[in-house]
Scaffold this motif. Structure first.
Motif, PDB file in Angstrom:
ATOM      1  N   ILE A  34     -72.793 -57.476 -32.613  1.00  0.00           N
ATOM      2  CA  ILE A  34     -71.352 -57.716 -32.546  1.00  0.00           C
ATOM      3  C   ILE A  34     -70.656 -56.817 -31.531  1.00  0.00           C
ATOM      4  O   ILE A  34     -69.655 -57.205 -30.931  1.00  0.00           O
ATOM      5  CB  ILE A  34     -70.732 -57.597 -33.953  1.00  0.00           C
ATOM      6  CG1 ILE A  34     -69.357 -58.247 -33.975  1.00  0.00           C
ATOM      7  CG2 ILE A  34     -70.630 -56.169 -34.399  1.00  0.00           C
ATOM      8  CD1 ILE A  34     -69.129 -59.099 -35.155  1.00  0.00           C
ATOM      9  N   PRO A  40     -64.429 -57.863 -34.304  1.00  0.00           N
ATOM     10  CA  PRO A  40     -65.289 -57.923 -35.490  1.00  0.00           C
ATOM     11  C   PRO A  40     -64.562 -58.450 -36.718  1.00  0.00           C
ATOM     12  O   PRO A  40     -65.122 -59.242 -37.494  1.00  0.00           O
ATOM     13  CB  PRO A  40     -65.711 -56.466 -35.690  1.00  0.00           C
ATOM     14  CG  PRO A  40     -65.599 -55.858 -34.350  1.00  0.00           C
ATOM     15  CD  PRO A  40     -64.446 -56.530 -33.689  1.00  0.00           C
ATOM     16  N   LEU A  41     -63.299 -58.067 -36.874  1.00  0.00           N
ATOM     17  CA  LEU A  41     -62.514 -58.534 -38.016  1.00  0.00           C
ATOM     18  C   LEU A  41     -62.284 -60.044 -37.929  1.00  0.00           C
ATOM     19  O   LEU A  41     -62.510 -60.792 -38.892  1.00  0.00           O
ATOM     20  CB  LEU A  41     -61.179 -57.790 -38.042  1.00  0.00           C
ATOM     21  CG  LEU A  41     -60.306 -58.101 -39.240  1.00  0.00           C
ATOM     22  CD1 LEU A  41     -60.923 -57.499 -40.486  1.00  0.00           C
ATOM     23  CD2 LEU A  41     -58.912 -57.562 -39.037  1.00  0.00           C
ATOM     24  N   TYR A  90     -63.886 -67.820 -30.985  1.00  0.00           N
ATOM     25  CA  TYR A  90     -64.779 -67.860 -32.141  1.00  0.00           C
ATOM     26  C   TYR A  90     -65.284 -69.281 -32.371  1.00  0.00           C
ATOM     27  O   TYR A  90     -66.485 -69.512 -32.521  1.00  0.00           O
ATOM     28  CB  TYR A  90     -64.087 -67.350 -33.408  1.00  0.00           C
ATOM     29  CG  TYR A  90     -65.002 -67.521 -34.587  1.00  0.00           C
ATOM     30  CD1 TYR A  90     -66.001 -66.589 -34.830  1.00  0.00           C
ATOM     31  CD2 TYR A  90     -64.934 -68.647 -35.393  1.00  0.00           C
ATOM     32  CE1 TYR A  90     -66.899 -66.772 -35.857  1.00  0.00           C
ATOM     33  CE2 TYR A  90     -65.831 -68.840 -36.419  1.00  0.00           C
ATOM     34  CZ  TYR A  90     -66.809 -67.902 -36.652  1.00  0.00           C
ATOM     35  OH  TYR A  90     -67.700 -68.087 -37.658  1.00  0.00           O
ATOM     36  N   ARG A 113     -65.666 -66.412 -39.936  1.00  0.00           N
ATOM     37  CA  ARG A 113     -66.971 -66.807 -40.459  1.00  0.00           C
ATOM     38  C   ARG A 113     -66.833 -67.169 -41.936  1.00  0.00           C
ATOM     39  O   ARG A 113     -67.379 -68.166 -42.407  1.00  0.00           O
ATOM     40  CB  ARG A 113     -67.939 -65.650 -40.288  1.00  0.00           C
ATOM     41  CG  ARG A 113     -69.369 -66.016 -40.528  1.00  0.00           C
ATOM     42  CD  ARG A 113     -70.229 -64.783 -40.357  1.00  0.00           C
ATOM     43  NE  ARG A 113     -71.472 -64.952 -41.093  1.00  0.00           N
ATOM     44  CZ  ARG A 113     -72.482 -65.687 -40.650  1.00  0.00           C
ATOM     45  NH1 ARG A 113     -72.385 -66.312 -39.481  1.00  0.00           N
ATOM     46  NH2 ARG A 113     -73.587 -65.809 -41.364  1.00  0.00           N
ATOM     47  N   PHE A 114     -66.035 -66.372 -42.622  1.00  0.00           N
ATOM     48  CA  PHE A 114     -65.769 -66.669 -44.031  1.00  0.00           C
ATOM     49  C   PHE A 114     -65.054 -68.009 -44.162  1.00  0.00           C
ATOM     50  O   PHE A 114     -65.392 -68.846 -44.996  1.00  0.00           O
ATOM     51  CB  PHE A 114     -64.916 -65.544 -44.619  1.00  0.00           C
ATOM     52  CG  PHE A 114     -64.590 -65.752 -46.061  1.00  0.00           C
ATOM     53  CD1 PHE A 114     -65.544 -65.539 -47.039  1.00  0.00           C
ATOM     54  CD2 PHE A 114     -63.329 -66.181 -46.450  1.00  0.00           C
ATOM     55  CE1 PHE A 114     -65.251 -65.746 -48.367  1.00  0.00           C
ATOM     56  CE2 PHE A 114     -63.024 -66.395 -47.768  1.00  0.00           C
ATOM     57  CZ  PHE A 114     -63.999 -66.173 -48.732  1.00  0.00           C
ATOM     58  N   TYR A 127     -64.021 -62.149 -36.310  1.00  0.00           N
ATOM     59  CA  TYR A 127     -65.332 -62.782 -36.487  1.00  0.00           C
ATOM     60  C   TYR A 127     -65.646 -62.930 -37.970  1.00  0.00           C
ATOM     61  O   TYR A 127     -66.002 -64.009 -38.445  1.00  0.00           O
ATOM     62  CB  TYR A 127     -66.386 -61.918 -35.794  1.00  0.00           C
ATOM     63  CG  TYR A 127     -67.770 -62.484 -35.849  1.00  0.00           C
ATOM     64  CD1 TYR A 127     -68.192 -63.398 -34.890  1.00  0.00           C
ATOM     65  CD2 TYR A 127     -68.655 -62.114 -36.851  1.00  0.00           C
ATOM     66  CE1 TYR A 127     -69.458 -63.929 -34.934  1.00  0.00           C
ATOM     67  CE2 TYR A 127     -69.926 -62.646 -36.903  1.00  0.00           C
ATOM     68  CZ  TYR A 127     -70.327 -63.548 -35.945  1.00  0.00           C
ATOM     69  OH  TYR A 127     -71.569 -64.092 -35.989  1.00  0.00           O
ATOM     70  N   THR A 128     -65.454 -61.844 -38.727  1.00  0.00           N
ATOM     71  CA  THR A 128     -65.787 -61.872 -40.151  1.00  0.00           C
ATOM     72  C   THR A 128     -64.902 -62.853 -40.906  1.00  0.00           C
ATOM     73  O   THR A 128     -65.376 -63.658 -41.708  1.00  0.00           O
ATOM     74  CB  THR A 128     -65.619 -60.465 -40.756  1.00  0.00           C
ATOM     75  OG1 THR A 128     -66.071 -59.518 -39.789  1.00  0.00           O
ATOM     76  CG2 THR A 128     -66.396 -60.306 -42.023  1.00  0.00           C
TER      77      THR A 128
END
Lengths: 162, 281
Positions: free
Chosen positions: A98, A144-145, A43, A151-152, A147-148
């Motif tokens: 994604i 995806p998790l 990431y 990103r947060f 990544y989210t």
């Protein structure tokens, strides 16, 4: 200007990932535990390629080697190769949806697992275990998790220290 | 270019770590920084366990205390006899002019709740390291039998390879008749196999296997495993189940074995008094 890519954040997420890698989950579920350190490194190499390079991947590989009691350089080799791929393709990968990214992550995780397997064969006999697929697939599903969440973590406002 | 350097450095480190122990100081230094992660990961599990222990009811504790007192009394009685037997054994060994090894010290260590190795390797982490004098290849036991050996000792923690690891072998002996063989870990959970056993070896289901003391890593006489049921001609497929509770025990004991045999002259001064004088003239 807010420094989104302060190394402190990267370090904290990587330390948490190392903790998750050795988390005491029950033996039946242990084969499903993906390589969190590599996911987090991927990431950061996509999001901040100017901050996380091959050198970082290599150093955290060495630290993971010590943490999990492996031969020196095992994870370092796997991580630096995967991060090299990510760095070279990061511009293209950022444009991908994604799901397509997840497919790429799948190949990255598989590559690292295979490398680790071959290196392990130098020191001791190891059977080709179907369980390496499990952690690779679970890692892909969790991308995806990851990544989210990351990103947060990257975009969250830093605490003002002045 | 950077990749090239990283790959070269990794391969160099791999080779060096594979063939020598020169990198151990580096590992020790780095582990000072990394052991806190192990302890932090282990902390939630430990604290839940401690919490569960602290809210136990008074009656449960009283009951447990009573049981433990009974067990302790029974053990003391057995020890009384054991001491007499030990003295007798030393005397008998003196008659055979054998040296008698004993005198082992133990250190209690606790398992850390972390999964450091991949699931099919049986390596666990414990909370005592070189700061307590732990070193490589020490035997680790629990209350019921041999658990494994210290695989790597770090300052604040150590890694223990269990006897069921596929890469672990332990020299054993059948307690009934002294038959020597080697028990190797297997990929099946909680099973030992015997690849070097002869076709006509005298081994029966239920036989107790103890450490033979050959090889020097494991002191002699500790229970290792019990042979499982098998149909007699199939000696190749014999398996045994470790007597130690490898997946359940949290308190382990690290054993220091005293390599120097206890001198027999203190026990029996008259046994060999004139040995040195023969050689002098």
């Amino acid at each position: 200007m807010i420094n989104y890519y302060s190394f402190g954040r990267i370090l904290i997420t990587l330390i948490i990932a190392m903790g998750m890698k050795i988390a005491p989950i029950p033996p039946a579920l242990a084969p499903y535990n993906p390589d969190w350190v590599l996911l987090v490194l991927i990431y950061w190499s996509l999001a901040a390629p100017e901050r996380v390079g091959i050198f970082h991947a290599w150093s955290f590989g060495i630290l993971t080697d010590v943490l999990t009691g492996r031969l020196f350089g095992q994870y370092a080799l796997a991580y630096s190769l995967v991060i090299y791929l990510c760095l070279n393709l990061h511009k293209r990968l950022r444009q991908f949806p994604i799901l397509q990214q997840a497919l790429f992550i799948f190949f990255c995780l598989l590559l690292s697992q295979l490398l680790l397997f071959f290196i392990k064969n130098i020191k001791q006999t190891a059977q080709m275990d179907p369980s390496i697929w499990l952690s690779v697939i679970v890692g892909t599903v969790f991308w995806p998790l990851v990544y989210t969440v990351l990103r947060f973590a990257r975009l969250a406002k830093p605490i003002e220290t002045d | 270019m950077r990749l090239f350097v990283a790959v070269l450095a990794s391969i160099a480190l791999l080779t060096m770590d594979h063939i020598s122990v020169r990198l151990n100081p580096v590992r020790t230094t780095l582990s000072h920084a990394l052991d806190p992660i192990k302890y932090m990961v282990s902390l939630p599990v430990e604290s839940t366990r401690n919490f569960a222990a602290s809210v136990k009811s008074y009656n449960t504790l009283k009951e447990e205390n009573r049981k433990l007192a009974e067990a302790s009394a029974a053990n003391k009685l057995r020890l009384l006899k054991y001491e007499a037997l030990e003295k007798e054994n030393i005397r008998l060994h003196a008659l055979l002019e054998n040296s008698f090894k004993l005198g082992e010290q133990v250190l209690v260590a606790e398992l850390l709740s972390v999964n450091i190795a991949s699931p099919y390797e049986k390596i666990v982490a414990i909370n005592k390291g070189t700061r307590f004098g732990v070193h490589q290849q020490q035997m680790v036991v629990d209350a019921k039998g041999v658990v494994g050996q210290i695989y790597r000792a770090l300052p604040h923690s150590s890694e223990v390879m269990l006897i069921t690891d596929p890469n672990h072998a332990i020299p054993v002996q059948v307690n009934r008749n002294g038959l020597l063989t080697i028990a190797v870990g297997s990929s099946q959970p909680n099973k030992l196999t015997f690849p070097y056993l002869q076709e006509n070896a005298d081994i029966h289901p239920g036989d107790l296997l103890i450490t033979s003391g050959l090889g020097g890593t494991f002191p002699q006489g500790y229970p290792v495993a019990r042979v499982d049921n098998f149909t007699p001609p199939a000696n190749k497929q014999i398996t045994a189940t470790p007597t130690a509770e490898l997946d359940r025990s949290r308190e382990l004991m690290i054993v220091w074995s005293n390599k120097a045999p206890i001198s027999l002259t203190a026990e029996k001064p008259a046994a060999q008094p004139t040995e040195p004088e023969h050689n002098q003239p």
